[in-house]
Design a protein around this motif. Sequence first.
Motif, PDB file in Angstrom:
ATOM      1  N   LEU A  91       0.830  -1.201   0.000  1.00 39.77           N
ATOM      2  CA  LEU A  91       0.000   0.000   0.000  1.00 39.77           C
ATOM      3  C   LEU A  91       0.866   1.254   0.000  1.00 39.77           C
ATOM      4  O   LEU A  91       0.657   2.155  -0.807  1.00 39.77           O
ATOM      5  CB  LEU A  91      -0.945   0.008   1.201  1.00 39.77           C
ATOM      6  N   GLU A  92       1.844   1.316   0.884  1.00 40.90           N
ATOM      7  CA  GLU A  92       2.731   2.482   0.924  1.00 40.90           C
ATOM      8  C   GLU A  92       3.561   2.593  -0.350  1.00 40.90           C
ATOM      9  O   GLU A  92       3.801   3.693  -0.839  1.00 40.90           O
ATOM     10  CB  GLU A  92       3.640   2.425   2.144  1.00 40.90           C
ATOM     11  N   LEU A 126      -5.916   4.755  -8.484  1.00 35.38           N
ATOM     12  CA  LEU A 126      -5.597   3.347  -8.249  1.00 35.38           C
ATOM     13  C   LEU A 126      -6.688   2.690  -7.421  1.00 35.38           C
ATOM     14  O   LEU A 126      -7.275   3.316  -6.542  1.00 35.38           O
ATOM     15  CB  LEU A 126      -4.258   3.220  -7.511  1.00 35.38           C
ATOM     16  N   LYS A 127      -6.930   1.428  -7.679  1.00 36.65           N
ATOM     17  CA  LYS A 127      -7.882   0.653  -6.881  1.00 36.65           C
ATOM     18  C   LYS A 127      -7.093   0.055  -5.707  1.00 36.65           C
ATOM     19  O   LYS A 127      -6.551  -1.048  -5.799  1.00 36.65           O
ATOM     20  CB  LYS A 127      -8.524  -0.435  -7.735  1.00 36.65           C
ATOM     21  N   LEU A 128      -7.011   0.811  -4.624  1.00 41.28           N
ATOM     22  CA  LEU A 128      -6.174   0.431  -3.495  1.00 41.28           C
ATOM     23  C   LEU A 128      -6.805  -0.615  -2.607  1.00 41.28           C
ATOM     24  O   LEU A 128      -6.140  -1.144  -1.704  1.00 41.28           O
ATOM     25  CB  LEU A 128      -5.817   1.677  -2.686  1.00 41.28           C
ATOM     26  N   THR A 129      -8.054  -0.966  -2.861  1.00 38.76           N
ATOM     27  CA  THR A 129      -8.726  -1.970  -2.049  1.00 38.76           C
ATOM     28  C   THR A 129      -8.123  -3.365  -2.225  1.00 38.76           C
ATOM     29  O   THR A 129      -8.425  -4.260  -1.449  1.00 38.76           O
ATOM     30  CB  THR A 129     -10.235  -2.022  -2.361  1.00 38.76           C
TER      31      THR A 129
END
Length: 52
Positions: free
Chosen positions: A29-30, A45-48
């Motif tokens: 994630l980071e 972005l689709k960070l899920t």
Amino acid sequence: MQFDLLIPWLEENREGLSVLVHGLTGNDLEDHTEHASWLGTAVPLKLTVFDT
């Protein structure tokens, strides 16, 4: 360092594409947010997909 050669090459050859460049720290994630840089226009972005 290969990274120092890669960025100018990507910038010159991306042909209008947006390119996300990031390191690999072990925290996906980071890596894709705080430690990332865009060449071209940033794309949402689709960070899920990352476990938080």
